[in-house]
Design an enzyme around this catalytic site. Structure first.
Site, PDB file in Angstrom:
ATOM      1  N   LYS A 133      13.913 -15.030  -9.602  1.00 21.57           N
ATOM      2  CA  LYS A 133      13.620 -14.025 -10.642  1.00 21.57           C
ATOM      3  C   LYS A 133      12.646 -14.596 -11.659  1.00 21.57           C
ATOM      4  O   LYS A 133      11.679 -13.958 -12.017  1.00 21.57           O
ATOM      5  CB  LYS A 133      14.890 -13.628 -11.392  1.00 21.57           C
ATOM      6  CG  LYS A 133      15.827 -12.548 -10.965  1.00 21.57           C
ATOM      7  CD  LYS A 133      15.388 -11.216 -10.561  1.00 21.57           C
ATOM      8  CE  LYS A 133      14.627 -11.177  -9.283  1.00 21.57           C
ATOM      9  NZ  LYS A 133      15.313 -10.662  -8.124  1.00 21.57           N
ATOM     10  N   ASN A 145      -1.840   2.182   5.869  1.00 23.76           N
ATOM     11  CA  ASN A 145      -0.916   1.113   5.473  1.00 23.76           C
ATOM     12  C   ASN A 145      -0.675   0.238   6.689  1.00 23.76           C
ATOM     13  O   ASN A 145      -0.557   0.756   7.808  1.00 23.76           O
ATOM     14  CB  ASN A 145       0.439   1.684   5.042  1.00 23.76           C
ATOM     15  CG  ASN A 145       0.399   2.273   3.657  1.00 23.76           C
ATOM     16  OD1 ASN A 145      -0.648   2.305   3.025  1.00 23.76           O
ATOM     17  ND2 ASN A 145       1.541   2.748   3.200  1.00 23.76           N
ATOM     18  N   GLY A 146      -0.523  -1.055   6.480  1.00 28.47           N
ATOM     19  CA  GLY A 146      -0.233  -1.946   7.616  1.00 28.47           C
ATOM     20  C   GLY A 146      -1.414  -2.863   7.890  1.00 28.47           C
ATOM     21  O   GLY A 146      -2.350  -2.968   7.089  1.00 28.47           O
ATOM     22  N   ARG A 173       5.379  -0.065  -6.034  1.00 27.35           N
ATOM     23  CA  ARG A 173       5.328  -0.857  -4.803  1.00 27.35           C
ATOM     24  C   ARG A 173       4.374  -2.041  -4.932  1.00 27.35           C
ATOM     25  O   ARG A 173       4.414  -2.950  -4.107  1.00 27.35           O
ATOM     26  CB  ARG A 173       4.891   0.023  -3.632  1.00 27.35           C
ATOM     27  CG  ARG A 173       5.884   1.110  -3.291  1.00 27.35           C
ATOM     28  CD  ARG A 173       5.263   2.134  -2.387  1.00 27.35           C
ATOM     29  NE  ARG A 173       4.917   1.579  -1.104  1.00 27.35           N
ATOM     30  CZ  ARG A 173       5.679   1.619  -0.028  1.00 27.35           C
ATOM     31  NH1 ARG A 173       6.853   2.177  -0.096  1.00 27.35           N
ATOM     32  NH2 ARG A 173       5.289   1.101   1.111  1.00 27.35           N
ATOM     33  N   GLU A 227      18.699 -17.326  -6.672  1.00 32.19           N
ATOM     34  CA  GLU A 227      18.242 -16.002  -7.082  1.00 32.19           C
ATOM     35  C   GLU A 227      17.712 -16.055  -8.528  1.00 32.19           C
ATOM     36  O   GLU A 227      16.704 -15.418  -8.844  1.00 32.19           O
ATOM     37  CB  GLU A 227      19.407 -14.996  -6.941  1.00 32.19           C
ATOM     38  CG  GLU A 227      19.131 -13.605  -7.458  1.00 32.19           C
ATOM     39  CD  GLU A 227      17.948 -12.886  -6.814  1.00 32.19           C
ATOM     40  OE1 GLU A 227      17.414 -13.377  -5.807  1.00 32.19           O
ATOM     41  OE2 GLU A 227      17.536 -11.855  -7.368  1.00 32.19           O
ATOM     42  N   GLU A 286       9.086 -15.084 -10.191  1.00 37.52           N
ATOM     43  CA  GLU A 286       8.304 -13.915  -9.782  1.00 37.52           C
ATOM     44  C   GLU A 286       7.827 -13.068 -10.959  1.00 37.52           C
ATOM     45  O   GLU A 286       6.777 -12.450 -10.883  1.00 37.52           O
ATOM     46  CB  GLU A 286       9.032 -13.066  -8.728  1.00 37.52           C
ATOM     47  CG  GLU A 286      10.052 -12.096  -9.211  1.00 37.52           C
ATOM     48  CD  GLU A 286      10.708 -11.296  -8.087  1.00 37.52           C
ATOM     49  OE1 GLU A 286      10.006 -10.728  -7.263  1.00 37.52           O
ATOM     50  OE2 GLU A 286      11.957 -11.247  -8.074  1.00 37.52           O
ATOM     51  N   TRP A 295      -2.976  -2.708  -1.548  1.00 36.05           N
ATOM     52  CA  TRP A 295      -2.538  -4.063  -1.881  1.00 36.05           C
ATOM     53  C   TRP A 295      -3.336  -4.960  -0.946  1.00 36.05           C
ATOM     54  O   TRP A 295      -3.135  -4.934   0.273  1.00 36.05           O
ATOM     55  CB  TRP A 295      -1.043  -4.178  -1.633  1.00 36.05           C
ATOM     56  CG  TRP A 295      -0.417  -5.463  -2.068  1.00 36.05           C
ATOM     57  CD1 TRP A 295      -0.096  -5.828  -3.352  1.00 36.05           C
ATOM     58  CD2 TRP A 295       0.001  -6.545  -1.234  1.00 36.05           C
ATOM     59  NE1 TRP A 295       0.495  -7.065  -3.351  1.00 36.05           N
ATOM     60  CE2 TRP A 295       0.568  -7.524  -2.077  1.00 36.05           C
ATOM     61  CE3 TRP A 295      -0.045  -6.783   0.139  1.00 36.05           C
ATOM     62  CZ2 TRP A 295       1.080  -8.722  -1.583  1.00 36.05           C
ATOM     63  CZ3 TRP A 295       0.463  -7.972   0.630  1.00 36.05           C
ATOM     64  CH2 TRP A 295       1.020  -8.933  -0.241  1.00 36.05           C
ATOM     65  N   CYS A 301       0.819  -1.219   0.000  1.00 31.51           N
ATOM     66  CA  CYS A 301       0.000   0.000   0.000  1.00 31.51           C
ATOM     67  C   CYS A 301       0.849   1.265   0.000  1.00 31.51           C
ATOM     68  O   CYS A 301       1.972   1.275   0.508  1.00 31.51           O
ATOM     69  CB  CYS A 301      -0.884   0.025   1.235  1.00 31.51           C
ATOM     70  SG  CYS A 301      -1.913  -1.432   1.411  1.00 31.51           S
ATOM     71  N   HIS A 313      19.630 -36.857  -5.476  1.00 27.69           N
ATOM     72  CA  HIS A 313      18.905 -37.209  -4.244  1.00 27.69           C
ATOM     73  C   HIS A 313      17.419 -36.894  -4.364  1.00 27.69           C
ATOM     74  O   HIS A 313      16.725 -36.808  -3.354  1.00 27.69           O
ATOM     75  CB  HIS A 313      19.524 -36.456  -3.050  1.00 27.69           C
ATOM     76  CG  HIS A 313      20.957 -36.821  -2.835  1.00 27.69           C
ATOM     77  ND1 HIS A 313      21.343 -38.056  -2.361  1.00 27.69           N
ATOM     78  CD2 HIS A 313      22.097 -36.142  -3.063  1.00 27.69           C
ATOM     79  CE1 HIS A 313      22.663 -38.113  -2.291  1.00 27.69           C
ATOM     80  NE2 HIS A 313      23.150 -36.957  -2.721  1.00 27.69           N
ATOM     81  N   LYS A 356       6.716  -4.149  -3.887  1.00 29.08           N
ATOM     82  CA  LYS A 356       8.125  -3.786  -3.817  1.00 29.08           C
ATOM     83  C   LYS A 356       8.616  -3.757  -2.374  1.00 29.08           C
ATOM     84  O   LYS A 356       9.710  -4.185  -2.065  1.00 29.08           O
ATOM     85  CB  LYS A 356       8.332  -2.415  -4.484  1.00 29.08           C
ATOM     86  CG  LYS A 356       9.781  -1.962  -4.540  1.00 29.08           C
ATOM     87  CD  LYS A 356      10.595  -2.853  -5.468  1.00 29.08           C
ATOM     88  CE  LYS A 356      12.068  -2.516  -5.464  1.00 29.08           C
ATOM     89  NZ  LYS A 356      12.856  -3.626  -6.022  1.00 29.08           N
TER      90      LYS A 356
HETATM   91  O1  M6R Z   1      13.347  -4.493   0.596  1.00 32.40           O
HETATM   92  P1  M6R Z   1      13.893  -5.865   0.945  1.00 32.40           P
HETATM   93  O2  M6R Z   1      15.209  -6.132   0.339  1.00 32.40           O
HETATM   94  O3  M6R Z   1      13.866  -6.113   2.423  1.00 32.40           O
HETATM   95  O4  M6R Z   1      12.838  -6.878   0.292  1.00 32.40           O
HETATM   96  C1  M6R Z   1      12.955  -8.248   0.513  1.00 32.40           C
HETATM   97  C2  M6R Z   1      12.156  -9.031  -0.514  1.00 32.40           C
HETATM   98  O5  M6R Z   1      10.793  -8.729  -0.413  1.00 32.40           O
HETATM   99  C3  M6R Z   1      12.618  -8.749  -1.948  1.00 32.40           C
HETATM  100  O6  M6R Z   1      13.977  -8.977  -2.106  1.00 32.40           O
HETATM  101  C4  M6R Z   1      11.842  -9.632  -2.942  1.00 32.40           C
HETATM  102  O7  M6R Z   1      12.195 -10.959  -2.758  1.00 32.40           O
HETATM  103  C5  M6R Z   1      12.108  -9.165  -4.369  1.00 32.40           C
HETATM  104  N1  M6R Z   1      10.873  -8.901  -5.055  1.00 32.40           N
HETATM  105  C6  M6R Z   1      12.809 -10.153  -5.200  1.00 32.40           C
HETATM  106  O8  M6R Z   1      13.045  -9.705  -6.493  1.00 32.40           O
END
Ligand code: M6R
Length: 605
Positions: free
Chosen positions: A482, A98-99, A27, A478, A485, A74, A2, A501, A600
């Protein structure tokens, strides 16, 4: 997640609020809304979907006002819908939030008993009715806010507006960021300063529990005990406007290509020709670091992967044991803290709820000290840690973290070198490799066209496996994160030695297997693992050191990367995986910069 924007001015503010919301789009959100106050009456518009839909509504209804609040939501409690979108209103009170309010169900029942009717499924609606209830008794906005927040459990950044006092907005924060933007004859509130960069460069970051009363020509701040306080004003001089794609189709691609520059900035002034600047974090930190005998790293998502990579450097270069935990796990497990342990948190945003909670737990658990690796100055994580080392990635807009990740690795390597002060003779080659890193990144990015072509192979796939060994295993993790997501293809990463395994059972001609293969001491072991894949008809995509000796065949595509020193290989091998995910996602037609269901900055648990 949010986003909040609020404004109180002597000019109409609807355009400022809409521009603010647009700047917060990165975000992640699923609906948007805005309330203006005009002639002591609220004018409210809400839309499911993008801010542009809200902007159209605002234009059609031809409304304006000098005070207003706006929000991107959100969904947490209830589906994305007009009813659930903010602002929520109770007669003459309107609120954006927010929250998450954890005790909203109890509050809701009590308020229903008192005769309030709920129109949404949100936790926020309980807050607005509660505020209204207090305002009805007190006719005092500040007192009503004080009484309301006393009853709230959970996390909130709240902004409140009242029809009866149209020249005032109130804000408060607890566990969710809020920043005041200072203008001339106008003032603003937002959950992120980025939302206000078009109107001001002067900011005040509210602290936990702070309450602010904003008018066009006054800003009154009170701490959690409601005593007046003065908070420091910060002028942000960075002229870079992150809201510009610079001709790239997506922010993500722009940010991938910004990495050589972002890495150079993160190193700038921090390494000499042969060594790290030991006083990088100040003299006090140097003394603290010299006492460290154990490191605990905590982070989420991509930042967690940076932590896993850093473990190798800290253990190998400094000879110090290093544990790495996911923040949402760490915060709820029993932690044994050895003497002289340093707590390191990693976060791009510095506002991730789980990482912040982990830091707060750590501070109460007897660590020697705390260090934040972060990309956002003045964020909660930075302010609450004893020391911080900033990554200099610049604002990252794409939800998928790219330049934040590689600069985190660089910053963590600097920390590893500082921890390894006693082994200074080994620093020279590492530091020299770091100096060359931006150039190597530039060379690897030249693979872009070929990676784009090969991405076609993935468009119809439903699954993919990523393999790596040693420090390249978290690089593979990683890569898998990527791909899943932004392209929504199910992707898993395995340490290549684990293949036999279990996951080998998944391998057939329909399963792409992506591998990172620098020419290091594990190369021959990795090659054996890849033969296991080839023997089962698996399709291999190998990003390999040019001297690693891979050859192509019908089932094997090889991408040659320059031979680089081992210490920078995790960054070098990350870049092609980012490009691969990007192009696959574009070909699949997903919303690359704002993938579904993601945000974000994850400011709720
Ligand atoms: O702002 P942060 O680095 O604490 O965020 C952590 C994760 O939410 C963030 O890295 C998320 O996994 C990304 N969308 C990955 O691309």
């Amino acid at each position: 997640m949010c986003g909040i924007v609020g404004a109180v001015s002597q000019r109409n503010v609807e355009k400022i609020l809409l521009e603010g919301l647009k700047r917060l789009e990165y975000r992640g959100y699923d609906s948007a809304g805005m309330a203006l106050v005009h002639n002591q009456k609220f004018l409210i518009n809400k839309a499911v979907g993008k801010v542009s839909a809200l902007a159209e509504l605002v234009q059609q209804s031809n409304i304006s006002g000098k005070t207003g609040i706006a929000h991107t939501r959100w969904a947490t409690h209830g589906i994305p819908s007009q009813n659930n979108a903010h602002p929520h209103t109770s007669e003459n009170i309107s609120i954006v939030h927010n929250g998450i309010i954890e005790n909203y169900k109890e509050l809701r029942s009590e308020l229903i008993e008192l005769g309030y009717v709920f129109l949404s499924e949100t936790d926020t609606e309980a807050v607005v009715h509660l505020f209204h209830y207090h305002y009805k008794q007190t006719h005092d906005l500040m007192l009503s806010l004080q009484q309301t927040i006393k009853k709230l459990q959970g996390a909130y950044g709240l902004v409140v507006m009242c029809e009866n006092e149209p020249d005032t907005i109130l804000g408060t924060r607890s566990g969710s960021p809020l920043v005041v933007g200072i203008g001339i004859d106008e003032n603003f509130l937002a959950s992120d300063q980025l939302a206000l960069r078009q109107v001001t460069d002067r900011f005040i970051y509210l602290e936990e529990g702070d309450v602010v009363k904003l008018r066009s020509n006054s800003i009154d701040i009170f701490d959690q005990s409601f005593s007046p306080v003065v908070r420091e004003e910060v002028v942000i001089s960075d002229v870079h406007d992150a809201a510009d794609k610079d001709g790239f189709r997506h922010y993500m691609l722009k940010e991938i290509f910004e990495q050589p520059e972002a890495i150079a900035r993160t190193l700038d002034g921090r390494i000499s020709h042969e060594s790290v600047v030991q006083d990088l974090l100040g003299e006090e930190a140097r003394t603290v670091l010299s006492q460290v005998t154990q490191v605990q790293i905590v982070a989420c998502g991509t930042s967690y992967h940076a932590g896993l990579i850093a473990k190798y450097a800290i253990e190998e270069w400094a000879g110090i044991p290093c544990l790495v935990d996911i923040a949402s796990e760490y915060r709820y497990r029993k932690v044994i803290v050895p003497d002289n342990a340093l707590f390191i948190s990693i976060s791009q945003s510095g506002e991730t709820a789980d990482t912040l909670a982990a830091l707060r737990k750590a501070k109460a658990s007897g660590y020697l000290s705390s260090l934040a690796i972060c990309n956002v100055p003045n964020s909660s994580l930075v302010r609450e840690s004893a020391f911080s080392l900033m990554t200099c990635a610049g604002v990252e807009i794409g939800v998928a973290s790219t330049k934040a990740f590689t600069t985190q690795i660089v910053a963590l390597q600097l920390v590893a070198l500082m921890l390894a002060e006693k082994r200074k003779e080994e620093h020279k080659s590492i530091v020299q490799a770091l100096h060359q890193l931006p150039d190597y990144c530039q060379r690897v990015l030249e693979l872009n066209d070929r990676i784009e072509k090969i991405s076609e192979h993935f468009v119809e796939k439903h699954h993919a496996l990523f393999l790596g060994r040693g420090v390249q295993y978290p690089v593979a993790m990683e890569g898998a994160l990527k791909l899943k997501e932004i392209s929504y293809i199910h992707a898993e990463a395995y340490a290549a030695g684990e293949l036999k395994h279990g996951p080998l059972a998944l391998v057939d001609s329909d399963m792409p297997v992506i591998t990172v293969a620098p020419n290091n001491e594990l190369l021959e072991k990795l090659k054996s693992n890849l033969e296991e894949v080839q023997a089962r008809g698996g399709k291999l995509y190998v990003f390999a050191d040019q001297s690693a000796g891979f050859s192509e065949d019908a089932n094997t595509q090889v991408f040659n990367l320059p031979h680089v020193p081992a210490c920078i290989a995790p960054i070098i091998y990350t870049l092609p995986l980012q490009l691969l995910s990007y192009h696959v996602a574009v070909m699949r037609g997903t919303d690359v910069d704002q993938p579904r269901n993601l945000a974000k900055s994850v400011t709720v648990e």
